[in-house]
Scaffold this active site. Structure first.
Site, PDB file in Angstrom:
ATOM      1  CD1 TRP A  80     -20.443  -3.415  50.423  1.00  0.00           C
ATOM      2  CD2 TRP A  80     -20.846  -4.300  48.740  1.00  0.00           C
ATOM      3  NE1 TRP A  80     -19.288  -3.534  49.967  1.00  0.00           N
ATOM      4  CE2 TRP A  80     -19.605  -4.164  48.643  1.00  0.00           C
ATOM      5  CE3 TRP A  80     -21.623  -4.822  47.537  1.00  0.00           C
ATOM      6  CZ2 TRP A  80     -18.756  -4.699  47.548  1.00  0.00           C
ATOM      7  CZ3 TRP A  80     -20.654  -5.463  46.590  1.00  0.00           C
ATOM      8  CH2 TRP A  80     -19.413  -5.247  46.634  1.00  0.00           C
ATOM      9  NE  ARG A  81     -17.116   0.788  51.494  1.00  0.00           N
ATOM     10  CZ  ARG A  81     -15.565   0.990  50.880  1.00  0.00           C
ATOM     11  NH1 ARG A  81     -15.510   1.908  50.151  1.00  0.00           N
ATOM     12  NH2 ARG A  81     -14.897   0.032  51.190  1.00  0.00           N
TER      13      ARG A  81
ATOM     14  CD  GLU B 146     -17.031  -8.098  54.155  1.00  0.00           C
ATOM     15  OE1 GLU B 146     -16.226  -8.767  53.715  1.00  0.00           O
ATOM     16  OE2 GLU B 146     -16.748  -6.751  54.198  1.00  0.00           O
TER      17      GLU B 146
ATOM     18  CB  THR C 226     -16.700 -13.747  44.362  1.00  0.00           C
ATOM     19  OG1 THR C 226     -17.089 -15.072  44.821  1.00  0.00           O
ATOM     20  CG2 THR C 226     -17.310 -13.537  43.199  1.00  0.00           C
TER      21      THR C 226
ATOM     22  CG  LEU D 106     -21.982 -14.957  43.318  1.00  0.00           C
ATOM     23  CD1 LEU D 106     -22.716 -14.598  44.538  1.00  0.00           C
ATOM     24  CD2 LEU D 106     -20.778 -14.022  43.017  1.00  0.00           C
ATOM     25  N   GLY D 107     -20.243 -19.649  42.746  1.00  0.00           N
ATOM     26  CA  GLY D 107     -19.014 -20.399  43.091  1.00  0.00           C
ATOM     27  C   GLY D 107     -19.164 -20.725  44.548  1.00  0.00           C
TER      28      GLY D 107
ATOM     29  CE1 TYR E 243     -12.128  -9.070  56.468  1.00  0.00           C
ATOM     30  CE2 TYR E 243     -13.847 -10.305  55.356  1.00  0.00           C
ATOM     31  CZ  TYR E 243     -13.178  -9.214  55.437  1.00  0.00           C
ATOM     32  OH  TYR E 243     -13.551  -8.094  54.954  1.00  0.00           O
TER      33      TYR E 243
ATOM     34  CG  ASP F 277      -9.442  -8.131  53.080  1.00  0.00           C
ATOM     35  OD1 ASP F 277      -8.414  -7.324  53.478  1.00  0.00           O
ATOM     36  OD2 ASP F 277     -10.431  -7.450  52.276  1.00  0.00           O
TER      37      ASP F 277
ATOM     38  CB  CYS G 265      -1.087  -1.140  49.425  1.00  0.00           C
ATOM     39  SG  CYS G 265       0.227  -1.972  50.125  1.00  0.00           S
TER      40      CYS G 265
ATOM     41  CB  CYS H 272       5.508   2.172  54.247  1.00  0.00           C
ATOM     42  SG  CYS H 272       5.186   0.551  53.660  1.00  0.00           S
TER      43      CYS H 272
HETATM   44 FE1  SF4 Z   1       1.881  -0.203  50.542  1.00  0.00          FE
HETATM   45 FE2  SF4 Z   1       3.510   0.867  52.073  1.00  0.00          FE
HETATM   46 FE3  SF4 Z   1       3.563   1.571  49.467  1.00  0.00          FE
HETATM   47 FE4  SF4 Z   1       1.766   2.457  51.074  1.00  0.00          FE
HETATM   48  S1  SF4 Z   1       3.865   2.914  51.145  1.00  0.00           S
HETATM   49  S2  SF4 Z   1       1.658   1.604  48.865  1.00  0.00           S
HETATM   50  S3  SF4 Z   1       1.435   0.746  52.638  1.00  0.00           S
HETATM   51  S4  SF4 Z   1       3.990  -0.421  50.187  1.00  0.00           S
END
Ligand code: SF4
Length: 355
Positions: free
Chosen positions: A26-27, A43, A49, A86-87, A126, A144, A196, A212
Site C-alpha cells: 500500500w505504500r 490501516e 492483523t 481477516l477476522g 490512531y 500504534d 526495536c 535511548c
Molecule cells: Fe529500541 Fe532504544 Fe534499542 Fe533503539 S536503542 S532498538 S529505540 S531500545
C-alpha cells in the site's frame, strides 16, 4: 544553530528510513504520498492483523474496488465475503459504511481534518492520525503498538500499560517533525517492527541508540511493562452442521449488529460460559433430525473470550428447505469461499467434513 533533541531524533530516524524503509503493497514509492484510500484501507486491515496476512487481502480489495467510490457501491455481502478470514468483522462493516460516508458526505474525497475523519465509521484516533500524516503530511502523531514500544523504551517509561498510554501519546506527539511527517510516522512504525522489536531489540544498529534511555539503563527489553492480564472466559456451545443429499450444508445469517454481525454461520446453540450440557444444547438444533455428536471439537479465540464448539452433524432431506428460517440457505462445499463465513465457522465445517 544547535538542534533540539527532537530535531536530532527526527533527522536520525528519517536518514535511517531513507535507507531501510519497508516496501509495502500500500505504500507509494519514496518521495511520493500514498493515496488516502490506500492508507485508510491498509490501516483498517492492519488492526489486529499482521502485515504478512494483510498483503494478499489488500491486493484483492484494490483490484476489485480500486477507489472509495467503487467500494461504496459494492454490496455489503461482497465486502464481507472478500474480508472472510481477516477476522474482527466489524471492521469490514465499518469499512463499507466508511466508504459510503466518504462518498456521500465528502464527494469521494477523504477529509484532512481530524474531527471529520473521526466522524467516519471505524476511524479512531490512531487511524485518523495515520491518514493525516501519511496521506496528507500533517504533523499528526500516529501511535500504534510498535510506536508505543519505541517511545516507552526511548524515555525509559516504567509505568505499565495501559496507564502509561497518555504519557506515551504526549512524548510521541512532541517528537513529530513539521516536515516529512508522513515519512516520520512510517519510519517509527518500521523501526518498531524491524529494529526495536518486542524481544531482543537490535540496539546496536538502531539510529536512535544515542538518545535511548531504556538502552542506557539496560531495561529496554522489558519495556513497555504491562499490567497483569485478566483471563478470558471460555464460552461453549454446539454447532449444528446439517447436510443434504446434494452435499450442501445449511448456513444462516447472523444478526446485522454485534459479534460477527451480518456474517454467515453454521447454526449453533447459544454460547454460554460454564459446563456444556450437550443434551440440553441439542434442543436448540435448527430442525429436528438425527443429530450425531462428533468426536473432538473446535476452539477459537475472540477478543474477549475463548469459544469451544462441540459439533453435531445430521443429514436432512432437501424437502425440509421450505421449513427453514428466513436467512438460511444451503451452500455446497465448493461455494463456501464465496460466502462471508468467519474463520471459526470454516473450522466447524472442516471438522464435520473430516469426521
Ligand atoms: Fe529500541 Fe532504544 Fe534499542 Fe533503539 S536503542 S532498538 S529505540 S531500545
Amino acid at each position: 544553530m544547535t538542534m533540539t533533541p527532537a530535531a536530532k531524533h527526527a533527522q536520525s530516524l528519517l536518514a535511517w528510513y531513507d535507507r531501510h524503509r519497508r516496501v509495502m503493497p500500500w505504500r507509494a514509492p519514496a518521495g511520493e504520498r500514498t493515496e488516502p484510500y490506500r492508507v485508510w484501507l491498509s490501516e483498517i486491515m492492519l488492526q489486529q492483523t499482521t502485515v504478512a496476512t494483510v498483503g494478499d487481502y489488500f491486493h484483492r480489495f484494490v483490484k476489485r474496488w480500486p477507489t472509495v467510490e467503487a467500494l461504496a457501491a459494492a454490496p455489503l455481502d461482497d465486502v464481507l465475503s472478500a474480508w472472510a478470514g481477516l477476522g474482527y468483522y466489524a471492521r469490514a462493516r465499518n469499512l463499507h459504511a466508511g466508504a459510503k460516508a466518504v462518498v456521500e458526505q465528502h464527494g469521494g474525497q477523504f477529509p484532512e481534518d481530524e474531527a471529520a475523519l473521526l466522524a467516519l465509521p471505524g476511524i479512531g484516533p490512531y487511524t485518523a492520525s495515520a491518514i493525516r500524516a501519511i496521506a496528507f503530511d500533517h504533523p499528526a502523531s500516529a501511535v500504534d503498538g510498535n510506536v508505543e514500544r519505541v517511545i516507552a523504551r526511548l524515555f525509559a517509561l516504567k509505568t505499565p500499560l495501559p496507564d502509561v498510554k497518555p504519557e506515551i501519546q504526549a512524548r510521541a506527539a512532541a517528537l513529530v517533525p513539521s516536515k516529512r511527517a508522513g515519512d516520520y510516522a512510517q519510519a517509527m512504525m518500521d523501526l518498531g517492527a524491524t529494529v526495536c522489536t518486542p524481544r531482543s531489540p537490535s540496539c546496536v544498529i538502531c539510529p536512535l541508540m544515542a538518545g535511548c534511555a531504556g538502552r542506557k539503563q539496560g531495561i529496554a527489553e522489558e519495556l513497555p511493562r504491562r499490567a497483569p492480564k485478566t483471563d478470558k472466559p471460555t464460552r461453549r456451545g454446539v454447532a449444528f452442521v446439517l447436510s443434504n443429499k446434494e452435499g450442501a450444508v445449511l448456513l444462516r445469517k447472523r444478526a446485522p449488529k454485534g459479534l460477527l454481525g451480518g456474517m454467515d454461520e453454521v447454526p449453533s446453540s447459544a454460547w454460554r460460559e460454564g459446563k456444556l450440557v450437550v443434551a440440553e444444547a441439542l434442543k436448540e438444533a435448527p430442525v429436528p433430525a438425527n443429530w450425531k455428536v462428533l468426536e473432538g471439537g473446535v476452539r477459537h479465540t475472540f477478543t474477549h473470550f475463548h469459544l469451544e464448539l462441540t459439533i453435531a452433524h445430521a443429514m436432512a432431506a432437501t424437502s425440509r428447505l421450505a421449513k427453514l428460517a428466513p436467512g438460511s440457505d444451503w451452500v455446497t462445499l465448493d461455494r463456501l469461499t464465496e460466502r462471508a463465513l468467519p474463520t471459526v465457522m470454516r473450522k466447524v465445517i472442516a471438522h464435520a467434513v473430516k469426521n
